[in-house]
Motif scaffolding. Structure first.
Motif, short mmCIF file in Angstrom:
data_model
loop_
_atom_site.label_atom_id
_atom_site.label_comp_id
_atom_site.label_asym_id
_atom_site.label_seq_id
_atom_site.Cartn_x
_atom_site.Cartn_y
_atom_site.Cartn_z
N ILE A 136 0.84 -1.28 0.04
CA ILE A 136 0.14 0.00 -0.07
C ILE A 136 0.80 1.27 -0.08
CG2 ILE A 136 -1.66 1.56 1.43
CD1 ILE A 136 -2.80 -1.37 2.21
N GLY A 137 2.01 1.06 0.77
CA GLY A 137 2.75 2.52 0.79
C GLY A 137 3.84 2.70 -0.32
N ILE A 138 3.96 1.52 -1.17
CA ILE A 138 4.61 1.47 -2.49
C ILE A 138 3.59 2.26 -3.69
CG2 ILE A 138 5.40 0.18 -4.45
CD1 ILE A 138 7.00 -1.20 -2.32
N VAL A 139 2.47 1.76 -3.62
CA VAL A 139 1.52 2.16 -4.39
C VAL A 139 0.99 3.75 -4.13
CG1 VAL A 139 -1.28 1.93 -4.81
CG2 VAL A 139 0.35 -0.12 -4.60
N VAL A 140 1.00 4.21 -2.86
CA VAL A 140 0.69 5.54 -2.60
C VAL A 140 1.88 6.24 -3.04
CG1 VAL A 140 0.33 7.13 -0.58
CG2 VAL A 140 -0.99 5.01 -0.62
N ALA A 141 2.94 5.98 -2.67
CA ALA A 141 4.13 6.73 -3.20
C ALA A 141 4.45 6.89 -4.59
CB ALA A 141 5.44 5.96 -2.47
N ILE A 142 3.95 5.76 -5.35
CA ILE A 142 3.92 5.77 -6.79
C ILE A 142 3.04 6.91 -7.30
CG2 ILE A 142 3.53 4.75 -8.95
CD1 ILE A 142 4.82 2.27 -7.55
#
Length: 174
Positions: free
Chosen positions: A165-171
């Protein structure tokens, strides 16, 4: 159970005659009795709860970053007791402390993820120790309430989901 700074590192042992012992960092006996005179309960999170002589002890396979270090004497005893002993204490404490410092110091997401991964690694190392005690104690005739100890698996899945989720939000933010 909540304040890791108040924990006491103990070496837990049982000899071939079935004497169950816990010795603290000062070399003082915390508990010494025939294993059948104690009861053992294993929790889903990997805690070994020992009840004996009207007292309860909650034992984990590895201490938290704020827990006191085992004494040099305890480390020496563990080394003698195991031919393939590896001093995991430094790795476990570094991983736990790394996770705590990265969150508090704002080092960033990568350090937090690495710290969390190390912390999970040390948790699983400690869990293996507790699982071994569960297997051994179940064969002694002592009262033992076992557990599948799968809560760690659910924590790991939650950690992986949080990272994704953190990676998706950061992207999406970049």
């Amino acid at each position: 159970m909540i304040n890791g700074a108040k924990t006491v590192p103990v070496v837990v042992s049982m000899d071939s005659s079935g004497m169950f012992r816990m010795v603290d960092a000062a070399g003082m006996s915390v508990l010494s009795l025939p294993v059948q005179q104690a009861s053992f309960r294993f929790t889903s999170m990997g805690t070994m709860a020992v009840t004996a002589q009207g007292r309860k002890f909650d034992l984990l396979g590895v201490g938290a970053s704020m827990s006191p270090d085992p004494s040099p004497e305890q480390k020496a005893e563990m080394k003698v007791a195991s031919d393939d002993f590896k001093d995991r204490t430094a790795l476990n404490r570094a991983g736990s402390a790394g996770a705590a410092m990265s969150g508090a110091g704002g080092v960033g997401g990568v350090a937090g993820i690495a710290g969390s991964a190390l912390m999970m690694f040390s948790y699983y190392e400690g869990l293996e120790t507790i699982k071994t005690w569960q297997a051994v104690l179940s064969q002694t005739g002592a009262p033992v309430r076992t557990s599948a100890m799968k809560a760690g698996l659910y924590m790991m899945l939650g950690l992986v989901a949080a990272i994704i989720i953190g990676i998706v939000v950061a992207i999406n933010v970049l």
